[in-house]
Enzyme design. Structure first.
Site, PDB file in Angstrom:
ATOM      1  CB  VAL A   4      -0.944  -0.052   1.179  1.00 35.81           C
ATOM      2  CG1 VAL A   4      -1.488   1.267   1.582  1.00 35.81           C
ATOM      3  CG2 VAL A   4      -2.041  -1.050   1.114  1.00 35.81           C
ATOM      4  CD  GLU A   6      -5.506   2.643  -1.345  1.00 36.71           C
ATOM      5  OE1 GLU A   6      -5.075   3.627  -1.194  1.00 36.71           O
ATOM      6  OE2 GLU A   6      -6.195   2.192  -2.317  1.00 36.71           O
ATOM      7  CG  PHE A  38     -15.506  -9.829  -5.564  1.00 37.18           C
ATOM      8  CD1 PHE A  38     -14.889  -8.727  -6.388  1.00 37.18           C
ATOM      9  CD2 PHE A  38     -14.794 -10.138  -4.719  1.00 37.18           C
ATOM     10  CE1 PHE A  38     -13.730  -8.153  -6.215  1.00 37.18           C
ATOM     11  CE2 PHE A  38     -13.387  -9.791  -4.369  1.00 37.18           C
ATOM     12  CZ  PHE A  38     -12.871  -8.719  -5.244  1.00 37.18           C
ATOM     13  N   GLY A  63     -13.833 -20.446  -6.732  1.00 32.98           N
ATOM     14  CA  GLY A  63     -12.583 -20.965  -6.598  1.00 32.98           C
ATOM     15  C   GLY A  63     -12.198 -21.491  -5.292  1.00 32.98           C
ATOM     16  CB  CYS A 103      -7.168  -7.368   2.536  1.00 35.28           C
ATOM     17  SG  CYS A 103      -5.871  -6.191   2.312  1.00 35.28           S
ATOM     18  NE  ARG A 130       1.011  -9.569   2.733  1.00 34.89           N
ATOM     19  CZ  ARG A 130       0.952  -8.305   2.748  1.00 34.89           C
ATOM     20  NH1 ARG A 130       1.252  -7.894   4.081  1.00 34.89           N
ATOM     21  NH2 ARG A 130       0.834  -7.670   1.751  1.00 34.89           N
TER      22      ARG A 130
END
Ligand code: NAD
Length: 433
Positions: free
Chosen positions: A13, A152, A253, A257, A264, A330
């Site tokens: 970010v 953000e 969205f 999957g 996040c 992550r």
């Protein structure tokens, strides 16, 4: 008017924000405690893979408006606006770890030589901006500063585009002075009529968590529908497409999957549940999303187990990053899936175009890494696509057939042409079809 800005933390970010704000004409110093990162950034080398970032980095370094430094005190003293972009990773209990944010707040308090606006970009639980304000006031002994919450919303892999074309900019503020300064900083976005949402600190913080939890819920919803489609013989792609035609739903969205990952959604959903618990408000829906998402990742391994006992089997993995166009792993579904495969005695050979170095920090020598996707399937009993990198969409199937020992392809992103694959004699498993 060009403003003097320091951005603290030059990660996914902070780096994008620093180059973006410099591109808007502001004078920006990006600072970090990681000396290696700063040394590279000074040379125009990005520490992360993010499409387009190095071009903006070079351009703004050359203009003289962008600098990088490890001298955080000096940068704060020289700036009027300080953006906080350090990490807020999850603690063991799901709560956001705010130690990095408060370390920075302390450094700011120690260097308040003049009026400053402290802009919190990091995702922080509701109420944190106000705590930061009180903390800086107490430590510095002055209230000659304002705190602004400016969460953000960028997507990794599209972060540069998103910075310059946000759907909206959310700004929680308290004083008119800080509002004017924020308007100045983002003037370029005003000119292209980006919607701005001006609100109080708590509302801005809440917008961020509510948005991420909603998106995580939407993904989890379509994943569960996909699982049901498999059981009843429906095609989730057609279901999602038709659902998305309803303006109230929107097609975004709704891609099934292996479960959401990334830096996040997993941490922000957990933090939201914690915020609910602390305020005695039921967050059972979000809690269930977290559980269902964990199960979705495990389900991918179960799909493979329908066909084989995994012990001593060789499994080729295509994709380690939590999504395409990033090197970020992550909370990637690949981590849970690979750990489960290892636990079951399988041997894993993995490829990713950008994320191998990061994966090595997690798996070490527990798995093999290859620099070409076809090497991952050499002699493999099964092949699993976990990340939707473009280069996996058009695999040379003749080559795949020749290289693999087995014939099972598990396509957790539904990127391959299943009809063609089946015609070639592979056993194909997707999600929800
Ligand atoms: P990151 O881990 O990539 O970067 C954090 C950076 O801060 C690191 O470079 C670290 O060295 C630096 N840092 C830590 N402590 C410091 C200190 N005291 N002084 C100076 N630098 C320090 O994290 P990120 O992914 O950029 O996320 C940052 C924040 O933004 C988080 O709160 C995250 O939730 C939020 N966010 C992230 C994304 C995303 O897609 N990554 C999107 C929206 C919001």
């Amino acid at each position: 008017m060009s403003r003097k800005i320091t951005v603290i933390g030059t990660g996914y970010v902070g780096l994008v924000v620093a180059v973006g704000l410099a591109d808007f004409g502001n004078h920006v110093i990006g600072v970090d405690i990681d000396e290696n990162k700063i040394e590279n950034l000074k040379k125009g080398i990005s520490p992360i893979y993010e499409p387009g970032i190095e071009e903006y980095l070079t351009r703004n370094l050359n203009s003289g408006r962008l600098k990088f430094s490890t001298e955080i005190d000096k940068a704060i003293q020289e700036s009027e606006v300080i953006f906080i972009g350090v990490g807020t990773p999850p603690k063991e209990n799901g709560e956001a770890d705010l130690s990095y944010v408060f370390d920075v707040a302390e450094t700011i308090a120690n260097n308040l030589n003049d009026y400053k606006v402290v802009v919190v970009k990091s995702t922080v639980p509701v109420g944190t901006n106000r705590k930061i304000k009180e903390f800086i006031k107490e430590k510095s002994g002055t209230d000659n500063f304002d705190v602004v919450s400016n969460p953000e919303f960028l997507r990794e892999g599209k972060a540069v585009y998103d910075f310059f074309h946000p759907d909206r900019v959310v700004i929680g503020y308290e004083s008119e002075k800080s509002k004017e300064i924020m308007e100045d900083i983002y003037r370029s976005l005003y000119l292209i009529q980006t919607p701005f949402v001006w609100c109080n600190l708590e509302t801005a913080e809440m917008i961020k968590y509510a948005s991420n939890a909603f998106l995580a819920t939407k993904i989890t919803f379509i994943n569960q529908i996909a699982n049901l489609c498999e059981a009843v013989g429906a095609d989730v792609h057609k279901v999602a497409k038709a659902m998305g035609m309803d303006g109230r739903i929107s097609p975004k969205f709704l891609h099934p999957g292996p479960g959401y990952g990334g830096s996040c959604f997993p941490k922000d959903t957990k933090a939201l549940v914690e915020i609910g618990r602390k305020n005695n408000v039921d967050m059972s829906l979000v809690k269930e999303v977290i559980n269902a998402n964990e199960k979705q990742k495990e389900r991918m391994v179960e799909k493979l187990e329908k066909y084989m006992d995994l012990k001593d089997k060789k499994i080729g993995i295509l994709g380690l990053a939590f999504k395409a166009e990033t090197d970020d792993i992550r909370e990637s579904p690949a981590i849970t899936i690979i750990n489960k495969l290892i636990e079951k005695g399988a041997k894993v050979i993995a490829h990713d175009p950008k994320a191998i170095e990061n994966a090595k920090k997690i798996f070490g020598d527990k798995i093999d890494y290859v620099d070409n996707e076809y090497k991952a399937m050499n002699d493999a009993d099964a092949l699993m696509i976990i990340t939707e990198w473009n280069e996996y969409r058009n695999l040379d199937l003749e080559m795949v057939k020749k290289l693999m020992k087995g014939n099972i392809i598990l396509d957790t992103r539904n990127v391959l042409d299943r009809k063609k694959i089946k015609e070639m004699g592979f056993v194909y498993e997707g999600v929800g079809r």
